[in-house]
Write an enzyme that holds these catalytic residues in place. Structure first.
Site, PDB file in Angstrom:
ATOM      1  N   PHE A  56       0.830  -1.208   0.000  1.00 13.55           N
ATOM      2  CA  PHE A  56       0.000   0.000   0.000  1.00 13.55           C
ATOM      3  C   PHE A  56       0.865   1.259   0.000  1.00 13.55           C
ATOM      4  O   PHE A  56       0.564   2.224  -0.684  1.00 13.55           O
ATOM      5  CB  PHE A  56      -0.947  -0.009   1.203  1.00 13.55           C
ATOM      6  CG  PHE A  56      -2.022   1.022   1.114  1.00 13.55           C
ATOM      7  CD1 PHE A  56      -3.156   0.792   0.351  1.00 13.55           C
ATOM      8  CD2 PHE A  56      -1.910   2.217   1.785  1.00 13.55           C
ATOM      9  CE1 PHE A  56      -4.159   1.754   0.259  1.00 13.55           C
ATOM     10  CE2 PHE A  56      -2.904   3.189   1.698  1.00 13.55           C
ATOM     11  CZ  PHE A  56      -4.025   2.952   0.932  1.00 13.55           C
ATOM     12  N   GLU A  88      -5.191  -7.856   3.450  1.00 13.05           N
ATOM     13  CA  GLU A  88      -5.118  -9.076   2.638  1.00 13.05           C
ATOM     14  C   GLU A  88      -4.055 -10.055   3.132  1.00 13.05           C
ATOM     15  O   GLU A  88      -3.981 -11.191   2.653  1.00 13.05           O
ATOM     16  CB  GLU A  88      -4.849  -8.718   1.175  1.00 13.05           C
ATOM     17  CG  GLU A  88      -6.007  -8.030   0.481  1.00 13.05           C
ATOM     18  CD  GLU A  88      -6.155  -6.555   0.831  1.00 13.05           C
ATOM     19  OE1 GLU A  88      -7.309  -6.086   0.903  1.00 13.05           O
ATOM     20  OE2 GLU A  88      -5.127  -5.866   1.057  1.00 13.05           O
ATOM     21  N   CYS A 113       2.151  -1.888   6.358  1.00  9.14           N
ATOM     22  CA  CYS A 113       2.072  -0.691   7.173  1.00  9.14           C
ATOM     23  C   CYS A 113       0.706  -0.037   7.051  1.00  9.14           C
ATOM     24  O   CYS A 113       0.124  -0.002   5.969  1.00  9.14           O
ATOM     25  CB  CYS A 113       3.164   0.287   6.722  1.00  9.14           C
ATOM     26  SG  CYS A 113       3.191   1.832   7.628  1.00  9.14           S
ATOM     27  N   GLU A 144      -7.644  10.308   9.181  1.00  7.15           N
ATOM     28  CA  GLU A 144      -8.663  11.107   9.862  1.00  7.15           C
ATOM     29  C   GLU A 144      -9.918  10.324  10.226  1.00  7.15           C
ATOM     30  O   GLU A 144     -10.779  10.839  10.931  1.00  7.15           O
ATOM     31  CB  GLU A 144      -9.029  12.301   8.981  1.00  7.15           C
ATOM     32  CG  GLU A 144      -7.862  13.250   8.780  1.00  7.15           C
ATOM     33  CD  GLU A 144      -8.216  14.412   7.869  1.00  7.15           C
ATOM     34  OE1 GLU A 144      -9.389  14.544   7.480  1.00  7.15           O
ATOM     35  OE2 GLU A 144      -7.300  15.187   7.549  1.00  7.15           O
ATOM     36  N   HIS A 158     -11.140   4.043  10.049  1.00 11.11           N
ATOM     37  CA  HIS A 158     -10.779   2.920   9.179  1.00 11.11           C
ATOM     38  C   HIS A 158      -9.458   2.287   9.628  1.00 11.11           C
ATOM     39  O   HIS A 158      -9.320   1.059   9.631  1.00 11.11           O
ATOM     40  CB  HIS A 158     -10.674   3.412   7.723  1.00 11.11           C
ATOM     41  CG  HIS A 158     -10.320   2.334   6.750  1.00 11.11           C
ATOM     42  ND1 HIS A 158     -11.206   1.344   6.392  1.00 11.11           N
ATOM     43  CD2 HIS A 158      -9.179   2.087   6.060  1.00 11.11           C
ATOM     44  CE1 HIS A 158     -10.625   0.539   5.525  1.00 11.11           C
ATOM     45  NE2 HIS A 158      -9.391   0.974   5.307  1.00 11.11           N
ATOM     46  N   ASN A 218       5.792 -11.276  12.441  1.00  9.81           N
ATOM     47  CA  ASN A 218       4.839 -10.226  12.103  1.00  9.81           C
ATOM     48  C   ASN A 218       5.558  -8.883  11.998  1.00  9.81           C
ATOM     49  O   ASN A 218       6.001  -8.327  12.996  1.00  9.81           O
ATOM     50  CB  ASN A 218       3.736 -10.165  13.164  1.00  9.81           C
ATOM     51  CG  ASN A 218       2.618  -9.232  12.778  1.00  9.81           C
ATOM     52  OD1 ASN A 218       2.802  -8.275  12.044  1.00  9.81           O
ATOM     53  ND2 ASN A 218       1.443  -9.515  13.293  1.00  9.81           N
ATOM     54  N   ARG A 273      10.620   3.140  11.701  1.00  8.24           N
ATOM     55  CA  ARG A 273      10.511   1.752  12.157  1.00  8.24           C
ATOM     56  C   ARG A 273      10.817   0.755  11.045  1.00  8.24           C
ATOM     57  O   ARG A 273      11.313  -0.337  11.311  1.00  8.24           O
ATOM     58  CB  ARG A 273       9.119   1.498  12.733  1.00  8.24           C
ATOM     59  CG  ARG A 273       8.927   2.234  14.059  1.00  8.24           C
ATOM     60  CD  ARG A 273       7.639   1.886  14.740  1.00  8.24           C
ATOM     61  NE  ARG A 273       7.580   0.470  15.056  1.00  8.24           N
ATOM     62  CZ  ARG A 273       6.440  -0.224  15.176  1.00  8.24           C
ATOM     63  NH1 ARG A 273       5.287   0.380  15.003  1.00  8.24           N
ATOM     64  NH2 ARG A 273       6.462  -1.511  15.474  1.00  8.24           N
TER      65      ARG A 273
END
Length: 150
Positions: A13, A46, A75, A80, A83, A108, A122
């Site tokens: 993403f 997913e 990530c 705002e 979600h 993970n 990170r």
């Protein structure tokens, strides 16, 4: 224990962040000479499904699992709306559910961060190295699985 074959499932993403996570994971696995395959999914939501597909017994291949373990990378950065909370909760619990039900050693590396800067820090192998830490966690869980004869 033989050289492990590890599946990395990366959510792309955020491409910049995904590149850093993948770099860290590959670097950690290369040190152990592990064989690595990488598959890509659109986002962290997913990841659980892809993990389940990879380790389900319905595969037509050999009797033993193709992979000794998996590393999931991705990530989510808080926006705002709410979600973010739903996606984070469902992806994390989904990965854990698959790992426990199918007895899959999973590292993970899903980052859930309030800011983009924190997410990048990170993920960066020279800083937080979340991808490398996830890969090392996967390898440790593989060792434990063998130790307990699973």
């Amino acid at each position: 224990m033989a050289t492990p074959h590890i599946l990395i499932i990366e959510a792309r993403f955020y491409d910049d962040n995904a590149d850093l996570l993948l770099e860290g994971a590959k670097k950690a696995l290369k040190k152990t000479k592990a064989k690595v395959d990488v598959i890509t999914v659109p986002g962290i939501l997913e990841l659980p499904a892809a993990l389940a597909y990879a380790f389900s017994k319905g595969r037509k291949s050999a009797k033993k699992p193709r992979y000794a373990g998996a590393v999931v990378l991705g990530c989510a950065v808080k926006g705002e709306t709410d979600h973010y909370e739903h996606v984070c909760r469902e992806s994390m619990s989904g990965v854990q559910q698959v790992a426990l039900e199918l007895k899959v050693p999973v590292g993970n590396g899903i980052l859930t961060c309030p800011t983009w800067d924190l997410a990048q820090n990170r993920a960066d192998p020279a800083e937080g190295d979340a991808g490398g830490r996830a890969a090392r966690a996967c390898l440790r869980l593989i060792e434990l699985k063998h130790r307990f004869g699973l």
